[in-house]
Design a protein around this motif. Structure first.
Motif, mmCIF file in Angstrom:
data_model
loop_
_atom_site.group_PDB
_atom_site.id
_atom_site.type_symbol
_atom_site.label_atom_id
_atom_site.label_comp_id
_atom_site.label_asym_id
_atom_site.label_seq_id
_atom_site.Cartn_x
_atom_site.Cartn_y
_atom_site.Cartn_z
ATOM 1 N N LEU A 31 1.044 -1.068 -0.087
ATOM 2 C CA LEU A 31 -0.039 0.151 -0.102
ATOM 3 C C LEU A 31 0.954 1.362 -0.159
ATOM 4 O O LEU A 31 0.225 2.292 -0.055
ATOM 5 C CB LEU A 31 -0.961 -0.100 1.064
ATOM 6 N N TRP A 32 2.190 1.160 -0.060
ATOM 7 C CA TRP A 32 3.253 2.083 -0.029
ATOM 8 C C TRP A 32 2.690 3.443 -0.860
ATOM 9 O O TRP A 32 2.735 4.478 -0.300
ATOM 10 C CB TRP A 32 4.479 1.621 -0.059
ATOM 11 N N TRP A 33 2.325 3.159 -2.092
ATOM 12 C CA TRP A 33 2.223 4.397 -3.166
ATOM 13 C C TRP A 33 0.754 4.847 -2.617
ATOM 14 O O TRP A 33 0.782 5.733 -3.377
ATOM 15 C CB TRP A 33 2.367 3.736 -4.630
ATOM 16 N N HIS A 34 -0.163 4.394 -2.172
ATOM 17 C CA HIS A 34 -1.377 5.031 -1.939
ATOM 18 C C HIS A 34 -1.394 5.657 -0.612
ATOM 19 O O HIS A 34 -2.467 6.426 -0.648
ATOM 20 C CB HIS A 34 -2.558 3.885 -1.951
ATOM 21 N N LYS A 39 0.579 9.215 7.220
ATOM 22 C CA LYS A 39 1.013 7.828 6.863
ATOM 23 C C LYS A 39 1.852 7.506 5.677
ATOM 24 O O LYS A 39 2.667 6.547 5.502
ATOM 25 C CB LYS A 39 -0.189 6.779 6.616
ATOM 26 N N GLN A 40 2.245 8.669 4.901
ATOM 27 C CA GLN A 40 3.232 8.656 3.840
ATOM 28 C C GLN A 40 4.363 8.734 4.323
ATOM 29 O O GLN A 40 4.945 9.420 5.453
ATOM 30 C CB GLN A 40 2.756 9.928 3.001
ATOM 31 N N PRO A 41 5.238 7.746 3.873
ATOM 32 C CA PRO A 41 6.769 7.959 4.420
ATOM 33 C C PRO A 41 7.546 8.743 3.737
ATOM 34 O O PRO A 41 8.985 8.562 4.182
ATOM 35 C CB PRO A 41 7.166 6.340 4.109
ATOM 36 N N TRP A 42 7.191 9.788 3.311
ATOM 37 C CA TRP A 42 8.003 10.860 2.516
ATOM 38 C C TRP A 42 7.479 12.181 2.751
ATOM 39 O O TRP A 42 5.991 12.299 2.565
ATOM 40 C CB TRP A 42 8.517 10.595 1.225
ATOM 41 N N ASP A 43 8.283 13.239 2.842
ATOM 42 C CA ASP A 43 7.604 14.547 2.651
ATOM 43 C C ASP A 43 7.586 15.167 1.283
ATOM 44 O O ASP A 43 6.831 16.270 0.840
ATOM 45 C CB ASP A 43 8.273 15.577 3.570
ATOM 46 N N TYR A 44 8.761 14.975 0.572
ATOM 47 C CA TYR A 44 9.008 15.438 -0.830
ATOM 48 C C TYR A 44 9.387 14.291 -1.893
ATOM 49 O O TYR A 44 9.876 13.208 -1.344
ATOM 50 C CB TYR A 44 10.019 16.409 -0.681
ATOM 51 N N ILE A 45 9.293 14.314 -3.022
ATOM 52 C CA ILE A 45 9.704 13.555 -4.100
ATOM 53 C C ILE A 45 10.695 14.284 -4.878
ATOM 54 O O ILE A 45 10.527 15.279 -5.214
ATOM 55 C CB ILE A 45 8.664 12.885 -4.984
ATOM 56 N N GLU A 46 11.970 13.481 -5.099
ATOM 57 C CA GLU A 46 12.863 14.163 -5.812
ATOM 58 C C GLU A 46 13.240 13.297 -7.100
ATOM 59 O O GLU A 46 13.012 11.997 -7.012
ATOM 60 C CB GLU A 46 14.363 13.832 -5.192
ATOM 61 N N ASP A 47 12.772 13.700 -8.258
ATOM 62 C CA ASP A 47 12.680 13.302 -9.625
ATOM 63 C C ASP A 47 13.854 13.849 -10.488
ATOM 64 O O ASP A 47 13.761 15.259 -10.943
ATOM 65 C CB ASP A 47 11.281 13.577 -10.345
ATOM 66 N N ILE A 50 14.825 17.217 -9.080
ATOM 67 C CA ILE A 50 13.988 18.371 -8.933
ATOM 68 C C ILE A 50 13.183 17.942 -7.710
ATOM 69 O O ILE A 50 12.715 16.840 -7.652
ATOM 70 C CB ILE A 50 13.118 18.680 -10.163
ATOM 71 N N ILE A 51 13.051 18.685 -6.641
ATOM 72 C CA ILE A 51 12.347 18.360 -5.502
ATOM 73 C C ILE A 51 10.749 18.790 -5.606
ATOM 74 O O ILE A 51 10.622 20.075 -5.998
ATOM 75 C CB ILE A 51 12.821 19.035 -4.301
ATOM 76 N N LEU A 52 10.024 17.931 -5.338
ATOM 77 C CA LEU A 52 8.679 18.007 -5.598
ATOM 78 C C LEU A 52 7.792 18.108 -4.356
ATOM 79 O O LEU A 52 8.192 16.984 -3.706
ATOM 80 C CB LEU A 52 7.813 17.480 -6.970
ATOM 81 N N LYS A 53 6.718 18.598 -3.943
ATOM 82 C CA LYS A 53 5.805 18.307 -3.002
ATOM 83 C C LYS A 53 4.992 16.984 -3.145
ATOM 84 O O LYS A 53 5.111 16.135 -2.194
ATOM 85 C CB LYS A 53 4.980 19.315 -2.617
ATOM 86 N N ASP A 54 4.581 16.778 -4.320
ATOM 87 C CA ASP A 54 4.017 15.485 -4.773
ATOM 88 C C ASP A 54 4.134 15.374 -6.126
ATOM 89 O O ASP A 54 4.154 16.230 -7.040
ATOM 90 C CB ASP A 54 2.382 15.564 -4.221
ATOM 91 N N MET A 55 3.621 14.448 -6.894
ATOM 92 C CA MET A 55 3.475 14.331 -8.419
ATOM 93 C C MET A 55 2.499 13.191 -8.585
ATOM 94 O O MET A 55 2.273 12.297 -7.603
ATOM 95 C CB MET A 55 4.766 14.005 -8.979
ATOM 96 N N ASP A 56 2.184 12.819 -9.636
ATOM 97 C CA ASP A 56 1.055 11.679 -10.207
ATOM 98 C C ASP A 56 1.905 10.196 -9.498
ATOM 99 O O ASP A 56 2.974 10.156 -10.098
ATOM 100 C CB ASP A 56 1.126 11.684 -11.694
ATOM 101 N N ARG A 57 1.159 9.828 -8.826
ATOM 102 C CA ARG A 57 1.668 8.488 -8.201
ATOM 103 C C ARG A 57 2.011 7.355 -9.175
ATOM 104 O O ARG A 57 2.698 6.521 -8.917
ATOM 105 C CB ARG A 57 0.631 8.151 -7.049
ATOM 106 N N MET A 58 1.168 7.190 -10.239
ATOM 107 C CA MET A 58 1.756 6.089 -11.155
ATOM 108 C C MET A 58 2.901 6.586 -11.955
ATOM 109 O O MET A 58 3.671 5.661 -12.218
ATOM 110 C CB MET A 58 0.241 5.791 -12.072
#
Length: 94
Positions: A31-34, A39-47, A50-58
């Motif tokens: 269920l990690w990606w949902h 309950k989300q195990p991160w605060d930001y996503i690095e892609d 580039i640091i993002l607050k969130d992005m399309d999960r798929m």
């Protein structure tokens, strides 16, 4: 660099050498990606740096899986280590 919190790096497997000599390696997406909110195990996503607050999960999931697959191909001796991918079944409400 300023500390911003927990960052999920889609293009990195930090400390992967910890796992490349194990007998069984289980990658559990579960269920990690949902998860969202507390309950989300991160605060930001690095892609790609580039640091993002969130992005399309798929999109994030696909990029993370490609990173994992490349790591397995290049770093894991699959003659020694059994690699198991555990996904999540779709909902069956109707």
């Amino acid at each position: 660099m300023e500390e911003i919190g927990r960052v999920l790096k889609l293009n990195s497997i930090k400390s992967g050498d910890t796992w490349n000599q194990v007998d069984v390696l289980i990658f559990n997406t579960g269920l990690w990606w949902h998860r969202r909110g507390p309950k989300q195990p991160w605060d930001y996503i690095e892609d790609d740096g580039i640091i993002l607050k969130d992005m399309d999960r798929m999109v994030a999931f696909r990029k993370a899986l490609l990173t994992w697959a490349k790591w397995v191909e290049t770093e894991v001796d699959r003659h020694k280590t059994k690699v198991i991918f555990r996904g999540m079944t779709p909902s069956h409400y109707k």
